[in-house]
Design a protein around this motif. Sequence first.
Motif, PDB file in Angstrom:
ATOM      1  N   ASN A 134       0.816  -1.221   0.000  1.00 38.04           N
ATOM      2  CA  ASN A 134       0.000   0.000   0.000  1.00 38.04           C
ATOM      3  C   ASN A 134       0.851   1.274   0.000  1.00 38.04           C
ATOM      4  O   ASN A 134       0.537   2.254   0.679  1.00 38.04           O
ATOM      5  CB  ASN A 134      -0.958   0.006   1.194  1.00 38.04           C
ATOM      6  N   ILE A 135       1.918   1.249  -0.769  1.00 39.87           N
ATOM      7  CA  ILE A 135       2.745   2.447  -0.929  1.00 39.87           C
ATOM      8  C   ILE A 135       2.051   3.385  -1.915  1.00 39.87           C
ATOM      9  O   ILE A 135       1.595   2.953  -2.975  1.00 39.87           O
ATOM     10  CB  ILE A 135       4.155   2.083  -1.438  1.00 39.87           C
ATOM     11  N   ASP A 136       1.956   4.629  -1.589  1.00 45.42           N
ATOM     12  CA  ASP A 136       1.278   5.595  -2.450  1.00 45.42           C
ATOM     13  C   ASP A 136       1.984   5.734  -3.795  1.00 45.42           C
ATOM     14  O   ASP A 136       3.199   5.501  -3.904  1.00 45.42           O
ATOM     15  CB  ASP A 136       1.204   6.959  -1.761  1.00 45.42           C
ATOM     16  N   ARG A 137       1.199   6.139  -4.794  1.00 44.63           N
ATOM     17  CA  ARG A 137       1.782   6.427  -6.094  1.00 44.63           C
ATOM     18  C   ARG A 137       2.769   7.581  -5.970  1.00 44.63           C
ATOM     19  O   ARG A 137       2.633   8.460  -5.124  1.00 44.63           O
ATOM     20  CB  ARG A 137       0.694   6.805  -7.087  1.00 44.63           C
ATOM     21  N   GLY A 138       3.788   7.547  -6.842  1.00 42.51           N
ATOM     22  CA  GLY A 138       4.724   8.665  -6.873  1.00 42.51           C
ATOM     23  C   GLY A 138       6.137   8.257  -6.514  1.00 42.51           C
ATOM     24  O   GLY A 138       6.482   7.076  -6.458  1.00 42.51           O
ATOM     25  N   ARG A 139       6.944   9.264  -6.252  1.00 44.97           N
ATOM     26  CA  ARG A 139       8.371   9.070  -6.000  1.00 44.97           C
ATOM     27  C   ARG A 139       8.613   8.940  -4.495  1.00 44.97           C
ATOM     28  O   ARG A 139       8.060   9.698  -3.691  1.00 44.97           O
ATOM     29  CB  ARG A 139       9.168  10.250  -6.564  1.00 44.97           C
ATOM     30  N   HIS A 140       9.460   7.978  -4.122  1.00 44.12           N
ATOM     31  CA  HIS A 140       9.767   7.724  -2.716  1.00 44.12           C
ATOM     32  C   HIS A 140      11.267   7.490  -2.548  1.00 44.12           C
ATOM     33  O   HIS A 140      11.993   7.311  -3.530  1.00 44.12           O
ATOM     34  CB  HIS A 140       8.994   6.504  -2.197  1.00 44.12           C
ATOM     35  N   ASN A 141      11.702   7.479  -1.291  1.00 36.33           N
ATOM     36  CA  ASN A 141      13.104   7.219  -0.956  1.00 36.33           C
ATOM     37  C   ASN A 141      13.188   6.085   0.056  1.00 36.33           C
ATOM     38  O   ASN A 141      12.430   6.053   1.034  1.00 36.33           O
ATOM     39  CB  ASN A 141      13.781   8.465  -0.374  1.00 36.33           C
ATOM     40  N   LEU A 142      14.144   5.178  -0.187  1.00 32.08           N
ATOM     41  CA  LEU A 142      14.425   4.078   0.729  1.00 32.08           C
ATOM     42  C   LEU A 142      15.809   4.245   1.329  1.00 32.08           C
ATOM     43  O   LEU A 142      16.738   4.720   0.666  1.00 32.08           O
ATOM     44  CB  LEU A 142      14.372   2.731   0.001  1.00 32.08           C
ATOM     45  N   SER A 143      15.960   3.850   2.572  1.00 28.92           N
ATOM     46  CA  SER A 143      17.279   3.768   3.197  1.00 28.92           C
ATOM     47  C   SER A 143      17.206   2.701   4.275  1.00 28.92           C
ATOM     48  O   SER A 143      16.134   2.410   4.804  1.00 28.92           O
ATOM     49  CB  SER A 143      17.718   5.109   3.792  1.00 28.92           C
ATOM     50  N   VAL A 144      18.344   2.103   4.579  1.00 22.37           N
ATOM     51  CA  VAL A 144      18.400   1.070   5.610  1.00 22.37           C
ATOM     52  C   VAL A 144      19.517   1.422   6.570  1.00 22.37           C
ATOM     53  O   VAL A 144      20.539   2.010   6.170  1.00 22.37           O
ATOM     54  CB  VAL A 144      18.631  -0.325   4.987  1.00 22.37           C
ATOM     55  N   GLU A 145      19.307   1.085   7.834  1.00 20.38           N
ATOM     56  CA  GLU A 145      20.334   1.331   8.836  1.00 20.38           C
ATOM     57  C   GLU A 145      20.505   0.094   9.715  1.00 20.38           C
ATOM     58  O   GLU A 145      19.595  -0.742   9.816  1.00 20.38           O
ATOM     59  CB  GLU A 145      19.991   2.546   9.699  1.00 20.38           C
ATOM     60  N   ILE A 146      21.684  -0.022  10.305  1.00 16.90           N
ATOM     61  CA  ILE A 146      21.976  -1.107  11.236  1.00 16.90           C
ATOM     62  C   ILE A 146      22.131  -0.496  12.620  1.00 16.90           C
ATOM     63  O   ILE A 146      22.890   0.465  12.806  1.00 16.90           O
ATOM     64  CB  ILE A 146      23.255  -1.862  10.832  1.00 16.90           C
ATOM     65  N   LEU A 147      21.407  -1.048  13.574  1.00 11.88           N
ATOM     66  CA  LEU A 147      21.445  -0.572  14.956  1.00 11.88           C
ATOM     67  C   LEU A 147      22.172  -1.590  15.821  1.00 11.88           C
ATOM     68  O   LEU A 147      22.083  -2.797  15.591  1.00 11.88           O
ATOM     69  CB  LEU A 147      20.026  -0.360  15.492  1.00 11.88           C
ATOM     70  N   ASP A 148      22.881  -1.100  16.850  1.00 14.01           N
ATOM     71  CA  ASP A 148      23.527  -2.024  17.782  1.00 14.01           C
ATOM     72  C   ASP A 148      22.572  -2.352  18.929  1.00 14.01           C
ATOM     73  O   ASP A 148      21.409  -1.933  18.934  1.00 14.01           O
ATOM     74  CB  ASP A 148      24.857  -1.458  18.296  1.00 14.01           C
ATOM     75  N   GLU A 149      23.064  -3.105  19.921  1.00 13.40           N
ATOM     76  CA  GLU A 149      22.200  -3.556  21.006  1.00 13.40           C
ATOM     77  C   GLU A 149      21.705  -2.409  21.879  1.00 13.40           C
ATOM     78  O   GLU A 149      20.726  -2.561  22.618  1.00 13.40           O
ATOM     79  CB  GLU A 149      22.928  -4.592  21.879  1.00 13.40           C
ATOM     80  N   GLN A 150      22.356  -1.261  21.795  1.00 13.44           N
ATOM     81  CA  GLN A 150      21.922  -0.095  22.558  1.00 13.44           C
ATOM     82  C   GLN A 150      21.034   0.844  21.738  1.00 13.44           C
ATOM     83  O   GLN A 150      20.673   1.912  22.194  1.00 13.44           O
ATOM     84  CB  GLN A 150      23.148   0.674  23.073  1.00 13.44           C
ATOM     85  N   GLY A 151      20.693   0.426  20.512  1.00 11.38           N
ATOM     86  CA  GLY A 151      19.829   1.251  19.677  1.00 11.38           C
ATOM     87  C   GLY A 151      20.554   2.354  18.950  1.00 11.38           C
ATOM     88  O   GLY A 151      19.914   3.208  18.331  1.00 11.38           O
ATOM     89  N   ARG A 152      21.883   2.351  18.992  1.00  8.26           N
ATOM     90  CA  ARG A 152      22.651   3.368  18.277  1.00  8.26           C
ATOM     91  C   ARG A 152      22.804   2.974  16.805  1.00  8.26           C
ATOM     92  O   ARG A 152      22.922   1.806  16.476  1.00  8.26           O
ATOM     93  CB  ARG A 152      24.034   3.546  18.912  1.00  8.26           C
ATOM     94  N   THR A 153      22.795   3.974  15.929  1.00 13.58           N
ATOM     95  CA  THR A 153      22.949   3.726  14.496  1.00 13.58           C
ATOM     96  C   THR A 153      24.417   3.463  14.183  1.00 13.58           C
ATOM     97  O   THR A 153      25.267   4.337  14.344  1.00 13.58           O
ATOM     98  CB  THR A 153      22.436   4.914  13.673  1.00 13.58           C
TER      99      THR A 153
END
Length: 206
Positions: A134-153
């Motif tokens: 259910n992603i809306d029509r149009g242009r979007h941006n994706l990014s991924v991040e890895i977090l450690d056990e303390q929630g830090r990026t």
Amino acid sequence: MRMWLLIACLIALPVTAEVFTYVDAQGNRVYTDQPGSGNAKRVPLATSNRMSANPSGGAPVTAAQKTEDKPLFHYDMLRVLVPEPDATVRSNAGELIVSVTNEPGLQRGHRYRLLLDGQPTAEPGLSPVFALSNIDRGRHNLSVEILDEQGRTVERTANQPFQMLRISLAQKRKVKPCTLTDYGQRPECPLKDKPEEEKNPFLRFF
């Protein structure tokens, strides 16, 4: 000469020992660590200038502090595999499968988190594959991040654009026009758009 020898012996004495001095029968000044003669006097010693093993004087560093000061792990590579940059995705339901990869492999305690237009799509997890809908029509941006056990990026990719194409309701109606039985059954055929049924002209005479 004897006086210098005595001073050297005095310097070599442990800092915790007491030093006494007196004048012997020959009139010589004697330094010793024993009280000796009754007229021996204790020599005041200066305090030691040796530094403590913990110069800061603070409390020892705890294990928790060591963990906080531990530098973040560095991944050599992290990127979105699917979809490719500037890809065009065609899905009437707005569905998209996202796959990510990284080197080295995911470390213990680390988690992936996918962002769509800067917003997390779900809770962090171990799977490098994400199913979106259910992603809306149009242009979007994706990014991924890895977090450690303390929630830090630990690592995060740059925004990767893609285009979502979804056929509009109007386009659906053009492809497959609505019939009387479709109204209220198909999203592109709402009841409010249902035309009034034509009355039988013969009924007007009754």
